[in-house]
Scaffold this active site. Sequence first.
Site, mmCIF file in Angstrom:
data_model
loop_
_atom_site.group_PDB
_atom_site.id
_atom_site.type_symbol
_atom_site.label_atom_id
_atom_site.label_comp_id
_atom_site.label_asym_id
_atom_site.label_seq_id
_atom_site.Cartn_x
_atom_site.Cartn_y
_atom_site.Cartn_z
ATOM 1 N N SER A 31 0.815 -1.210 0.000
ATOM 2 C CA SER A 31 0.000 0.000 0.000
ATOM 3 C C SER A 31 0.856 1.272 0.000
ATOM 4 C CB SER A 31 -0.941 -0.065 1.211
ATOM 5 O OG SER A 31 -1.977 0.835 1.081
ATOM 6 N N ASP A 75 -8.740 -5.704 -5.262
ATOM 7 C CA ASP A 75 -8.466 -4.445 -4.566
ATOM 8 C C ASP A 75 -9.022 -3.277 -5.378
ATOM 9 O OD1 ASP A 75 -7.482 -2.408 -3.022
ATOM 10 O OD2 ASP A 75 -5.366 -2.761 -3.526
ATOM 11 N N HIS A 126 -6.435 -6.263 -1.234
ATOM 12 C CA HIS A 126 -5.282 -5.388 -1.039
ATOM 13 C C HIS A 126 -4.149 -6.054 -0.240
ATOM 14 C CE1 HIS A 126 -3.813 -1.200 -0.696
ATOM 15 N NE2 HIS A 126 -3.589 -1.415 0.581
#
Length: 532
Positions: A208, A420, A491
Site C-alpha cells: 500500500s 483491490d 489489497h
Amino acid sequence: MKLFSLLFASLLTTAVTARSAQHVGKKLPTLEARQPQSKVHRRGDFPRRQNSKYDTSATQKYVVNGTSLPYVDFDIGESYAGLMNITDDADDGALYFWFFPSVNPAAEKEVLIWLNGGPGCSSLEGFLQENGPVLWQYGTYKPVQNPWTWVNLTNVVWVEQPIGTGFTQGNVTATSEKDVAAQFMGFFKNFVDTFAMQGYTVYISGESYAGYYVPYLADAFLNANDTTYYNLSSILVYDGVYSYDSIGDNIPTASFVDYWGPLLDLNATFLEQLHNTSEACGYTQYLNDNLVFPPKGPLPTPPYPNDNNDTCNTWNMVYQAASAVNPCFDIYQVATTCPLLWDVLGFPGSFDYVPDGAFIYFNLTDVQTVINAPVQEWYECSPINVFVNRTDNSPPSGLSVLPSVIDRADRVILGHGLLDFILQYNGTLLAVQNMTFGGMQGFQSGPDSFEDAYVPYHEEYQLGTLAGAGVMGQFHTERGLTVATVDLSGHMVPQYAPSAAYRHVEFLLGRIPDLGYRGPFTTMSNTSYGRD
Ligand SMILES: *[C@@H]1O[C@H](CO)[C@@H](O)[C@H](O)[C@H]1NC(C)=O
Ligand SMILES: *[C@@H]1O[C@H](CO)[C@@H](O)[C@H](O)[C@H]1NC(C)=O
Ligand SMILES: *[C@@H]1O[C@H](CO)[C@@H](O)[C@H](O)[C@H]1NC(C)=O
Ligand SMILES: *[C@@H]1O[C@H](CO)[C@@H](O)[C@H](O)[C@H]1NC(C)=O
Ligand SMILES: *[C@@H]1O[C@H](CO)[C@@H](O)[C@H](O)[C@H]1NC(C)=O
Ligand SMILES: *[C@@H]1O[C@H](CO)[C@@H](O)[C@H](O)[C@H]1NC(C)=O
Ligand SMILES: *[C@@H]1O[C@H](CO)[C@@H](O)[C@H](O)[C@H]1NC(C)=O
Ligand SMILES: *[C@@H]1O[C@H](CO)[C@@H](O)[C@H](O)[C@H]1NC(C)=O
Ligand SMILES: *[C@@H]1O[C@H](CO)[C@@H](O)[C@H](O)[C@H]1NC(C)=O
Ligand SMILES: *[C@@H]1O[C@H](CO)[C@@H](O)[C@H](O)[C@H]1NC(C)=O
Ligand SMILES: *[C@@H]1O[C@H](CO)[C@@H](O)[C@H](O)[C@H]1NC(C)=O
Ligand SMILES: *[C@@H]1O[C@H](CO)[C@@H](O)[C@H](O)[C@H]1NC(C)=O
C-alpha cells in the site's frame, strides 16, 4: 483453473470435509483431497532453535517469552521485540520492532523487513493478519499458528515506522521519504549491531503506502554503499502507490467495474452514468491511449492527477453506489459482503469497527508487557500525523526512485490483488508503462502475453488457515521488474492469498527461478504435488 476438484489425483478425504448445506436441505459432496505422500506435519509448537546465535547479552532486553502471549495457546517460537533508538540520543525517537529468526538453514545470513502503509499504519497488522507466525484474522475465534508465515523462509522483522505510528516514540518531524528513510536507517544500524547481523543480505517488503516507503528505503540502502549494514538485494511491494492518485483510482475505475461486472451489483442507470463520466473526464481515453505495450512515449500527466475534481471522482461514485447495495462493501476486497466482522485490530474493511466490549489486541496492557512495548494506547492506523502537516513532500516512487532501484536491485516484485479497489491493478500497469528501467520504457509486452503464476498443490489443509493452490494469477518479468497478479486477493495479499504470497517470497529470496516454476514449495519438498 477453477476446476478445483479435477486437480486432485487420488481419492482420499482429509481435513477438508464437506461444509454443511443443511439449511437448503442438501448435503454437499465431500471434497476430495490428494493422498499425502509423506507424514502430515505435526501441529504443535514452532520449531525452536537450540543455542540461538541471536540469544546474547545484547538482546536480552528484547526477548519475548514465546508461551506467554495472551490468547495464544501455542509456543510462537524464538522472537525479540521492543523499542530501538534511531540515534544515540533518545530524543531523536525510537521505532518498535518484532524480530523472528528462522530455523531455515538458507536464512543464515539474510533478513527480510516488512512494512505496512497508511501512512501511519502499524506493521503489526501484517504480523497478526498477513504473514506472521500467529494469525488472528477478522471474525475468527482465536489466534492460530500460520503455516504460511514468512518466518518459515527467512529471518523476518516487522517494524513500526515512521515516528508517530503504533508504539514508536518521539516527535513527528518527517516531511519527506528522505526523512522517513533516515529514521529507518538509524534504527536499522542499531538493530544490526544489537543482533550481530553485519553483512546480512537485506530484503524489503511492504504494502500500500509502502509503495513509497519500500522503494525509497531501498534507494537509501543502495546509496549508502555500506554492505555491512545495508546490503540490499531485492524488494516486494503489494498493491502499492507508485504514481499520481488518479492513476491508481479514477482512471482505471470504469475498467475495474467492467472487469468485476455482476459482483458489484450496480444498476444499469448507474453504469451508464459511470461510463459517461469516465469518458467526459478523459479517463477512458487516457487508459486506452496509455495502457499499451510497449508504451508509445512518456505518459502525459493524467487528468485531475490528485483527484481534484469532485464531479470527476468516478472512484467515489462507485464507492457510494456499491455501498448502497452492499453496505459492507470493502474497498480493499470487493467480494466482501455483510456482516461486518469483528477485527481484533479494529479495522475489518472500509472503516473502523470496534463492537461494544471488544478489545484491540495490541492495545491490551498484558500483550504490551509481553512484547516489550510501551504501555500506551495503540492504533492500527495512527490518528496523529506521521508527516508534519500530513504532507509527504516526496514524489511517488514510480516518478522518482523506483526505476533506478529496479536497475540496481536483484529483483523488484510488484504484486497486486485483483479484488483491490482502493489501488487498482490497471493503475500499477500504467505506472510501470511510464518508468524507464534497464534502458527502456515500460513493459514491451502486455497482459496478453503474461504467464500463469503457479502455487504448488500442498497438504496444508488446517481449517483455520486454508490457502489455495494451482494457477492463482499471472506474472511477467522484464529487465529486473516482475509484476504478479493474484486473481482472488484483495489489497493485503498475504492475508487473502497466503500461499501465493509465500511463493512470491520464495522468488524474492532467489529460491525458485520464476513464478511459473512448477516445483514444490522449497520448505515442503517431500510433501508437495507439482503438476506437469
Ligand atoms: C514464559 O511464560 C510462561 C507462561 O506464562 C511461564 O510459565 C514461563 O516461566 C515463562 N518463561 C520464562 C523464561 O520466563
Ligand atoms: C535509547 O538511548 C538512550 C540514550 O542513549 C538510552 O538511555 C536508552 O536506554 C536507549 N533506549 C533503548 C530502548 O535502547
Ligand atoms: C517533543 O516536542 C516537545 C514540544 O516541542 C518537547 O518538549 C519534547 O522535548 C520533544 N520530545 C522529544 C523526544 O524530542
Ligand atoms: C551482499 O549480499 C549478496 C547477496 O545479494 C552477497 O552475495 C554478498 O556477499 C553480500 N555482501 C557482503 C559484503 O556481505
Ligand atoms: C556510493 O558510490 C557511488 C558510486 O561509486 C558514489 O557516486 C556515491 O557518492 C557513493 N555514496 C556514498 C554515500 O558514499
Ligand atoms: C484493465 O483495463 C483493460 C483495458 O481497459 C481491461 O481490458 C481490463 O479488464 C482491465 N483489468 C482490470 C483488472 O480491471
Ligand atoms: C471537472 O471536470 C469537468 C469534466 O471534465 C469539467 O467540466 C469541470 O470544469 C471540471 N471542474 C474543475 C473544478 O476542474
Ligand atoms: C510520466 O513521466 C513524465 C516524465 O518522464 C512525467 O512528466 C509524467 O507526468 C508522467 N506521467 C505519469 C502518468 O506518470
Ligand atoms: C441506481 O444506482 C444509483 C447509485 O447508487 C442510485 O442513485 C439509483 O437510485 C439506483 N437506481 C435504482 C432504480 O435503484
Ligand atoms: C485502549 O486502551 C486504553 C487503555 O486501556 C483504553 O482507555 C482505550 O479505550 C482502548 N481503546 C480501544 C479502542 O479499545
Ligand atoms: C506546516 O504548516 C504551517 C502552517 O500552514 C506552515 O507554517 C509550516 O511551514 C508547514 N510546515 C511544513 C514542514 O510544511
Ligand atoms: C512452515 O513450518 C511449519 C512448522 O515447521 C510447517 O508446519 C508448515 O507446513 C510450513 N509451511 C510451509 C508452507 O512450508
